[in-house]
Motif scaffolding. Structure first.
Motif, short mmCIF file in Angstrom:
data_model
loop_
_atom_site.label_atom_id
_atom_site.label_comp_id
_atom_site.label_asym_id
_atom_site.label_seq_id
_atom_site.Cartn_x
_atom_site.Cartn_y
_atom_site.Cartn_z
N LEU A 1 37.94 35.59 52.84
CA LEU A 1 38.82 35.94 53.95
C LEU A 1 39.79 37.06 53.57
CD1 LEU A 1 39.62 32.41 55.43
CD2 LEU A 1 38.12 34.17 56.38
N SER A 2 40.18 37.12 52.29
CA SER A 2 41.08 38.19 51.88
C SER A 2 40.40 39.54 52.02
CB SER A 2 41.55 37.98 50.43
OG SER A 2 40.47 38.10 49.52
N ASP A 3 39.11 39.60 51.69
CA ASP A 3 38.35 40.83 51.88
C ASP A 3 38.35 41.22 53.36
OD1 ASP A 3 37.77 41.09 49.25
OD2 ASP A 3 35.74 40.30 49.36
N ASN B 1 42.16 38.59 42.63
CA ASN B 1 41.39 39.30 43.63
C ASN B 1 42.26 39.81 44.77
OD1 ASN B 1 38.72 40.06 44.82
ND2 ASN B 1 39.37 38.63 46.41
N LEU B 2 43.20 38.98 45.21
CA LEU B 2 44.12 39.40 46.28
C LEU B 2 44.95 40.60 45.83
CD1 LEU B 2 45.36 35.92 47.55
CD2 LEU B 2 44.16 37.63 48.91
N LEU B 3 45.46 40.55 44.61
CA LEU B 3 46.29 41.63 44.09
C LEU B 3 45.48 42.92 43.95
CD1 LEU B 3 48.91 42.67 42.81
CD2 LEU B 3 48.10 41.79 40.61
N LEU B 4 44.29 42.81 43.37
CA LEU B 4 43.46 43.99 43.16
C LEU B 4 42.93 44.55 44.49
CD1 LEU B 4 41.39 42.94 40.01
CD2 LEU B 4 43.36 44.47 40.12
N ASN B 5 42.58 43.65 45.41
CA ASN B 5 42.12 44.09 46.72
C ASN B 5 43.17 44.95 47.42
OD1 ASN B 5 39.72 43.86 48.20
ND2 ASN B 5 39.81 41.64 48.20
N TYR B 6 44.37 44.45 47.43
CA TYR B 6 45.47 45.19 48.08
C TYR B 6 45.72 46.51 47.36
CZ TYR B 6 50.07 46.27 49.98
OH TYR B 6 51.13 46.90 50.59
N SER B 7 45.69 46.47 46.04
CA SER B 7 45.96 47.68 45.26
C SER B 7 44.88 48.73 45.46
CB SER B 7 46.07 47.33 43.77
OG SER B 7 47.12 46.42 43.54
N LEU C 1 36.09 50.50 50.85
CA LEU C 1 35.21 49.35 50.61
C LEU C 1 34.76 49.21 49.16
CD1 LEU C 1 32.86 49.04 53.72
CD2 LEU C 1 34.85 47.68 53.11
N PRO C 2 34.43 50.30 48.45
CA PRO C 2 34.07 50.13 47.03
C PRO C 2 35.20 49.48 46.23
CG PRO C 2 33.37 52.28 47.80
CD PRO C 2 34.20 51.69 48.90
N GLY C 3 36.44 49.76 46.60
CA GLY C 3 37.57 49.14 45.90
C GLY C 3 37.58 47.64 46.06
N ALA C 4 37.22 47.15 47.26
CA ALA C 4 37.17 45.70 47.49
C ALA C 4 36.08 45.07 46.65
CB ALA C 4 36.93 45.43 48.98
N ALA C 5 34.93 45.75 46.54
CA ALA C 5 33.83 45.22 45.74
C ALA C 5 34.19 45.18 44.26
CB ALA C 5 32.58 46.09 45.95
N ILE C 6 34.84 46.23 43.77
CA ILE C 6 35.24 46.27 42.36
C ILE C 6 36.26 45.18 42.06
CG2 ILE C 6 36.41 47.66 40.61
CD1 ILE C 6 35.22 50.14 42.01
N ALA C 7 37.20 44.98 42.98
CA ALA C 7 38.21 43.93 42.81
C ALA C 7 37.57 42.56 42.67
CB ALA C 7 39.19 43.94 43.99
N THR C 8 36.56 42.30 43.49
CA THR C 8 35.86 41.02 43.43
C THR C 8 35.13 40.85 42.10
OG1 THR C 8 35.54 40.99 45.84
CG2 THR C 8 34.04 39.64 44.51
N ALA C 9 34.47 41.90 41.62
CA ALA C 9 33.73 41.83 40.36
C ALA C 9 34.66 41.57 39.18
CB ALA C 9 32.94 43.12 40.14
N ILE C 10 35.79 42.25 39.15
CA ILE C 10 36.76 42.04 38.05
C ILE C 10 37.27 40.61 38.06
CG2 ILE C 10 39.05 42.68 37.19
CD1 ILE C 10 38.50 45.53 38.18
N SER C 11 37.57 40.10 39.24
CA SER C 11 38.09 38.73 39.37
C SER C 11 37.06 37.71 38.89
CB SER C 11 38.47 38.45 40.82
OG SER C 11 39.42 39.38 41.29
N GLN C 12 35.80 37.94 39.22
CA GLN C 12 34.74 37.03 38.80
C GLN C 12 34.54 37.07 37.28
OE1 GLN C 12 31.64 38.55 41.30
NE2 GLN C 12 32.20 37.26 43.05
#
Length: 462
Positions: free
Chosen positions: A38-40, A180-186, A195-206
């Protein structure tokens, strides 16, 4: 095998109580996972607009399809491990973990490669609109390419849960979601990566959640520590682990393949309907958390008790968990019918009335059939926990066929109404099939338990 506080033995105690206590961290983990999703949607919808939301929706079934191979394999691995844990067989438990690691590494290489190679052709097949094609591809290629970290976390957390530890994976997931929330926003808002930023944020969090799980296992879970002699591959065990994993993977994959086919019909309705359906599905998935959590808990419960040959507990646990799920379904239906419109507005960040009305309509058609969905999910995972691995696949194929029929016929004849009624109708058909099979399987186990009791191999249940 010494039991520690990091593990829970589900073969003793009140079946409903121990299952719910085990399921609570799973439920909170699912909430965290939905916050992930949902954050994405919320950040992208508010920061980048409806087109970006449509871009994610148009490819979500594609990367969801490949992720289902990962989720399924990890779930199947966990069932085998829980069986050895329930049987109090530490040597076999460690060997199962070693052989699982080998299969997991090989599997991740295969699925990631296939996913990257087939991404663009699949997007064309699913009629991804040209106006959002490049945007959608830039997101999906990163999600699929870095999905190994997601698989790693699911395998490791699945091992912990199979021995009764559902709390540690929750803690690591909470950290990952916050990151993920922090990186997504950043990345999306502040740095403007899109959109690539959202995907990268998710990968780092995982990646972080996977690393934390490994550290925890090394320091605090001796049951999962391997010895040198455990590292040799065993053909029979590899077969047991792989067939269990592939049974779950095929089940999830067939379901997602049907969803992908259905998405092709949804994409033909245009960006507004795509965004509406994406938002509605996110809310629906959030509502499914309780049912899916109880189902996952029952897989571990059934696996441990199957290993301990406590078949009576499996039947009792299923009845009580199912009743609990029905009660919660009632609450969910009331919430959606009262606040569904408001939830759609808040998550999508849109003021487009057509989008809001379409998403709300889908939810109101879908939710009343959650009673049937509870029967399917909980009974299906129980069957897999007792070794009936390929029966759920048949039900999944039935679901695939009806979704294909919906995409090819109902959607063209009935419009979005055909999309909305697809899953409810499918659930009713599948529930009847799965229940009939379960009745047969549980009778077999009852006879087996009586035979083992009469031979003195297990203690008679009072």
């Amino acid at each position: 095998m010494a039991r520690r506080k990091s593990t829970t033995d589900l073969t003793i105690g009140n079946p409903l109580k121990v299952t719910l206590l085990f399921a609570l961290p799973l439920f909170l983990s699912n909430i965290c996972q939905q916050i992930y999703n949902l954050s994405d949607i919320a950040i992208i919808g508010h920061a980048l607009g409806d087109d970006a939301l449509s871009a994610i929706g148009s490819v979500s079934t594609i990367y969801g399809f490949f992720n289902s191979f990962y989720f399924g394999m990890a779930s199947g691995f966990g069932v085998v491990i829980s069986k050895y844990y329930g049987a109090k067989n530490p040597d076999q438990l460690r060997k199962a973990i070693a052989n699982t690691g080998f299969i997991a590494i090989l599997w991740s290489i295969i699925i990631t490669s296939i996913g990257l190679i087939s991404l663009k052709p699949l997007m064309r097949v699913l009629h991804t609109p040209d106006s959002i094609f490049d945007m959608a591809y830039s997101y999906a290629v990163i999600v699929i390419g870095l999905s190994f970290f997601l698989f790693m976390y699911n395998v490791l957390s699945g091992m912990l849960r199979s021995i009764g530890n559902s709390k540690a994976p929750l803690y690591f997931l909470m950290i990952s979601v916050s990151l993920n929330l922090l990186l997504n926003y950043s990345f999306v808002v502040k740095l403007g990566i899109g959109l690539p930023g959202a995907a990268i944020a998710t990968a780092i969090s995982q990646f972080v959640s996977s690393a934390l799980t490994i550290i925890y296992i090394i320091r605090y879970v001796p049951e999962l520590h391997l010895k040198k002699e455990d590292l040799s591959l065993n053909r029979n065990m590899l077969s047991d682990i792989f067939t269990s994993g592939i049974a779950f993977a095929l089940m999830y994959t067939v379901v997602n393949l049907g969803t992908m086919i259905l998405q092709s019909a949804i994409n033909d309705f245009g960006p507004t309907t795509i965004a509406a359906h994406t938002t509605a599905r996110k809310i629906s998935e959030m509502c499914m958390m309780t049912v899916s959590t109880l189902a996952n808990a029952m897989a571990t419960f059934a696996g441990q008790n199957h290993g301990a040959r406590r078949y009576d507990r499996i039947k009792e646990g299923l009845k009580k968990v199912m009743l609990f799920s029905f009660c919660f379904d009632t609450v969910l239906i009331a919430v959606i019918y009262t606040f569904g419109n408001m939830m759609v507005r808040g998550i999508s960040g849109t003021s487009t009335q057509e989008l809001i009305d379409t998403a709300t309509f889908y939810l109101k058609v879908d939710l009343p059939f959650y009673y049937v969905l509870s029967i399917i999910l909980i009974t299906r995972t129980t069957l897999q926990g007792i070794g009936a691995r390929f029966v759920p696949i048949i039900a999944s194929v039935m679901e695939l066929l009806f979704k294909a029929f919906t995409a090819g016929y109902l959607a063209q004849r009935m419009g979005y109404l055909g999309i909305a009624i697809c899953e409810p109708v499918t659930w009713v058909i599948c529930a009847a099939f799965i229940l009939s099979v379960f009745v047969v399987e549980i009778k077999k186990l009852g006879k087996l338990q009586a035979q083992l009791e009469s031979q003195g191999e297990i203690k008679k249940v009072n």
